[in-house]
Design an enzyme around this catalytic site. Structure first.
Site, short mmCIF file in Angstrom:
data_model
loop_
_atom_site.label_atom_id
_atom_site.label_comp_id
_atom_site.label_asym_id
_atom_site.label_seq_id
_atom_site.Cartn_x
_atom_site.Cartn_y
_atom_site.Cartn_z
N ASP A 1 5.22 0.46 11.95
CA ASP A 1 3.97 -0.15 11.48
C ASP A 1 3.83 -1.60 11.91
O ASP A 1 2.78 -2.21 11.68
CB ASP A 1 3.87 -0.07 9.94
CG ASP A 1 3.69 1.35 9.48
OD1 ASP A 1 3.81 1.59 8.27
OD2 ASP A 1 3.46 2.23 10.33
N CYS B 1 -4.98 12.77 13.43
CA CYS B 1 -4.97 11.34 13.09
C CYS B 1 -4.83 10.59 14.42
O CYS B 1 -4.24 11.10 15.37
CB CYS B 1 -3.78 11.09 12.16
SG CYS B 1 -3.27 9.39 12.08
N ARG C 1 1.03 14.44 13.15
CA ARG C 1 1.39 14.17 11.77
C ARG C 1 1.33 15.41 10.86
O ARG C 1 0.60 15.46 9.89
CB ARG C 1 0.55 13.03 11.22
CG ARG C 1 0.71 11.81 12.13
CD ARG C 1 0.14 10.57 11.58
NE ARG C 1 0.86 10.13 10.40
CZ ARG C 1 0.36 9.19 9.61
NH1 ARG C 1 -0.83 8.68 9.88
NH2 ARG C 1 1.02 8.79 8.55
N ARG D 1 -8.29 -0.62 5.30
CA ARG D 1 -7.49 0.43 4.65
C ARG D 1 -6.19 -0.13 4.12
O ARG D 1 -5.65 0.39 3.15
CB ARG D 1 -7.15 1.54 5.66
CG ARG D 1 -8.32 2.33 6.14
CD ARG D 1 -7.87 3.53 6.91
NE ARG D 1 -6.89 4.30 6.14
CZ ARG D 1 -6.37 5.44 6.58
NH1 ARG D 1 -6.70 5.91 7.76
NH2 ARG D 1 -5.51 6.10 5.86
N LYS E 1 0.85 -1.21 0.00
CA LYS E 1 0.00 0.00 0.00
C LYS E 1 0.88 1.25 0.00
O LYS E 1 0.65 2.19 -0.76
CB LYS E 1 -0.88 0.00 1.24
CG LYS E 1 -1.48 1.34 1.60
CD LYS E 1 -2.32 1.29 2.85
CE LYS E 1 -1.57 1.50 4.13
NZ LYS E 1 -1.22 2.88 4.47
N ASN E 2 1.94 1.24 0.85
CA ASN E 2 2.74 2.46 1.02
C ASN E 2 3.74 2.68 -0.09
O ASN E 2 4.50 3.65 -0.06
CB ASN E 2 3.43 2.44 2.39
CG ASN E 2 2.40 2.65 3.49
OD1 ASN E 2 1.25 3.00 3.24
ND2 ASN E 2 2.81 2.41 4.73
C1 EPZ Z 1 4.58 6.89 6.36
O1 EPZ Z 1 3.80 7.92 6.94
C2 EPZ Z 1 3.67 5.68 6.25
N1 EPZ Z 1 2.55 6.01 5.37
C3 EPZ Z 1 3.18 5.30 7.63
O2 EPZ Z 1 2.39 4.12 7.49
C4 EPZ Z 1 4.39 4.98 8.50
O3 EPZ Z 1 3.95 4.69 9.81
C5 EPZ Z 1 5.33 6.20 8.54
O4 EPZ Z 1 5.70 6.57 7.19
C6 EPZ Z 1 6.62 5.92 9.32
O5 EPZ Z 1 7.28 4.83 8.76
C7 EPZ Z 1 2.75 6.00 4.02
O6 EPZ Z 1 3.84 5.74 3.54
C8 EPZ Z 1 1.55 6.32 3.18
P1 EPZ Z 1 6.60 10.27 8.39
P2 EPZ Z 1 4.35 9.44 6.96
O7 EPZ Z 1 6.45 11.53 7.62
O8 EPZ Z 1 5.22 9.67 5.80
C9 EPZ Z 1 6.92 13.67 11.67
C10 EPZ Z 1 0.53 2.75 7.83
O9 EPZ Z 1 0.13 2.19 8.87
N2 EPZ Z 1 6.73 14.60 10.55
O10 EPZ Z 1 7.73 9.35 8.08
O11 EPZ Z 1 3.19 10.33 7.18
C11 EPZ Z 1 5.69 12.80 11.92
O12 EPZ Z 1 4.78 13.48 12.76
C12 EPZ Z 1 1.00 4.19 7.88
O13 EPZ Z 1 0.61 2.19 6.70
C13 EPZ Z 1 6.81 15.97 10.79
O14 EPZ Z 1 7.03 16.40 11.93
O15 EPZ Z 1 5.26 9.43 8.27
C14 EPZ Z 1 6.29 11.57 12.58
O16 EPZ Z 1 6.48 11.83 13.95
C15 EPZ Z 1 0.76 4.81 9.24
N3 EPZ Z 1 6.64 16.84 9.76
C16 EPZ Z 1 7.64 11.43 11.90
O17 EPZ Z 1 7.93 12.71 11.30
C17 EPZ Z 1 6.41 16.40 8.48
O18 EPZ Z 1 6.28 17.24 7.56
C18 EPZ Z 1 7.67 10.37 10.79
O19 EPZ Z 1 6.57 10.64 9.94
C19 EPZ Z 1 6.32 15.01 8.24
C20 EPZ Z 1 6.50 14.13 9.29
#
Ligand code: EPZ
Length: 419
Positions: free
Chosen positions: A306, A116, A121, A398, A22-23
């Site tokens: 995850d 969320c 996020r 999802r 999915k990701n």
């Molecule tokens: C991706 O989410 C995945 N989703 C998530 O999978 C996964 O848990 C996550 O990466 C971490 O591996 C997809 O790929 C569609 P991040 P993403 O940006 O990109 C902070 C699932 O269950 N952050 O790597 O949204 C954020 O708050 C989902 O399949 C900022 O502060 O996660 C977090 O603490 C859930 N500012 C950390 O970074 C930003 O602009 C990592 O988030 C972006 C992120």
């Protein structure tokens, strides 16, 4: 709302196949916006988030045509560069179309994702990166308006937090920028590498995907391509844990053991045998002992956040006490109180959870709160004594394709009921 009714206590045995990731499919679909030619994507999983992304693409003016298991996406003609709130609020990954729309069309209007279950996020790093590439960003009425009427210009972007979709969003935007872009402290997930492979097939010039420094040389235009999405490592890891928690043995096909190094290591330490039969298959066998092992989630190649909830379910059955730390998201323990309702002994202390294992789990009515928490409850239900009813399984839908059918195929007694 659908529910799953699970009769627990049966070891899972047999072969189970993993769907496309999915990701990886989500950024790949967003990348289709970067060209007016047709992009064909294979191994797209039939999960709800993909349908949401499909709706988003069609809303912007793309045509998405399913054809024997693949999706063909063509984005020709005038684009409507907008992602509306009622779609974005159901899927945060909608922010992945921001970079491609600004790069291809020169502007984008995307609803702020909002809260969320697992954390705030924000997408501030996505916006920071677009500004570094010359976009002007405005936020009003809950929407982000990004514009770059003269196109984007390459630049150096340093992520002060590692962000998966942030890396993907800006890597896509940089492919059509004038000049070179360097992404520093980039995410190294396999899904980032898979996206880079698709973009390269479309004519992009990218080096370093999978490392912390990614270099992109902008090109005038991208062209169509055909690409097969990598297997879903989180789905594969969920099944590996299913074998362990139920005391069974599963051969997991169409997977990439090479993407699951941290989990495989933990399983071995916990007393679970994992045999990599080839590059796409592994056999996971439980043994009579399941030892408690501490775990801390980390960005790839560390232990995937995850898989944290699923791992915690397994540790409720292990001998001893384990400490599980969630370092990526601030609120990813929503499954804990539901596991406690099933007899688990878990105490939350800030970003860590202390699990006193080897407690017997008993079936109970529980409620899913987010995608991976629902997987955790399903694993616990299959290991528990008696019947468990899991409510709000739309969370599960999802990200897992036909999971109850796949698990029933290896001995689980699980039935979906629709209210
Ligand atoms: C991706 O989410 C995945 N989703 C998530 O999978 C996964 O848990 C996550 O990466 C971490 O591996 C997809 O790929 C569609 P991040 P993403 O940006 O990109 C902070 C699932 O269950 N952050 O790597 O949204 C954020 O708050 C989902 O399949 C900022 O502060 O996660 C977090 O603490 C859930 N500012 C950390 O970074 C930003 O602009 C990592 O988030 C972006 C992120």
């Amino acid at each position: 709302m659908d529910k799953l009714v699970v009769q627990g206590g049966r070891p899972l045995r047999g072969d189970i196949a993993v769907s496309g990731a999915k990701n990886s499919a989500l950024p790949a679909l967003a990348a289709c916006l970067l060209t007016e030619e047709t992009v064909t994507l294979e191994r797209i999983p039939g999960v709800r988030d993909i349908l949401t992304m499909q709706q988003l693409l069609e809303y912007t003016g793309a045509t998405v045509t399913p054809s024997n298991g693949h999706l063909e996406v063509t984005t020709r003609g005038p684009l409507n560069p907008e992602a509306p709130y009622d779609l974005v609020k159901t899927m945060r990954a909608s922010s992945l179309i921001l970079g491609p729309l600004v790069a291809r069309h020169g502007s984008a209007r995307v609803s702020m994702p909002g809260g969320c279950a697992i954390g705030a996020r924000p997408i501030d790093l996505h916006l920071m990166g677009l500004e570094r590439l010359g976009a002007e960003i405005r936020q009003e009425h809950g929407y982000i308006e990004a514009s770059a009427s003269r196109g984007l210009t390459g630049g150096r972007i340093y992520f002060d937090k590692i962000t998966v979709t942030g890396t993907e969003d800006l890597m896509m935007a940089a492919t059509l920028a004038k000049g070179d872009t360097i992404l520093e402290n980039a995410a190294r997930e396999p899904e980032v590498v898979d996206l880079a492979e698709l973009l390269t097939k479309m004519g992009a010039v990218i080096e370093g995907a999978g490392t912390s420094v990614i270099r992109v040389r902008g090109v005038e235009a991208l062209h169509g391509a055909r690409h097969a999405i990598i297997p879903d490592r989180i789905e594969a890891g969920t099944y590996a844990i299913a074998a362990a928690i139920t005391g069974g043995e599963l051969v997991i096909r169409n997977c990439r053991p090479g993407h699951l190094g941290a989990l495989i290591q933990k399983l071995w330490q916990a007393g679970v045998h994992v045999e990599e039969l080839d590059a796409c298959t592994m056999r996971v066998s439980a043994t009579p002992t399941l030892r408690a092992q501490d775990m801390s989630t980390e960005e790839y190649p560390g232990f995937a956040t995850d898989l944290q909830a699923q791992y915690m379910a397994m540790m409720t059955r292990a001998d001893g006490i384990s400490i599980i730390r969630e370092t990526i998201f601030e609120n990813r323990f929503m499954h804990v109180l539901e596991l406690v309702r099933m007899g688990a002994s878990i105490r939350i202390d800030g970003r860590q959870a202390i699990v006193a294992g080897s407690r017997k789990l008993t079936g109970a009515p529980v409620i899913a709160s987010d995608l991976r928490a629902s997987a955790s409850l399903l694993l616990a239900a299959m290991a528990a004594e008696g019947e468990t009813v899991i409510d709000r399984v739309y969370h599960l839908d999802r990200g897992y394709e036909r999971i109850e059918e796949k698990l029933a195929g290896v001995g689980a007694v699980v039935e979906r009921i629709t209210d």
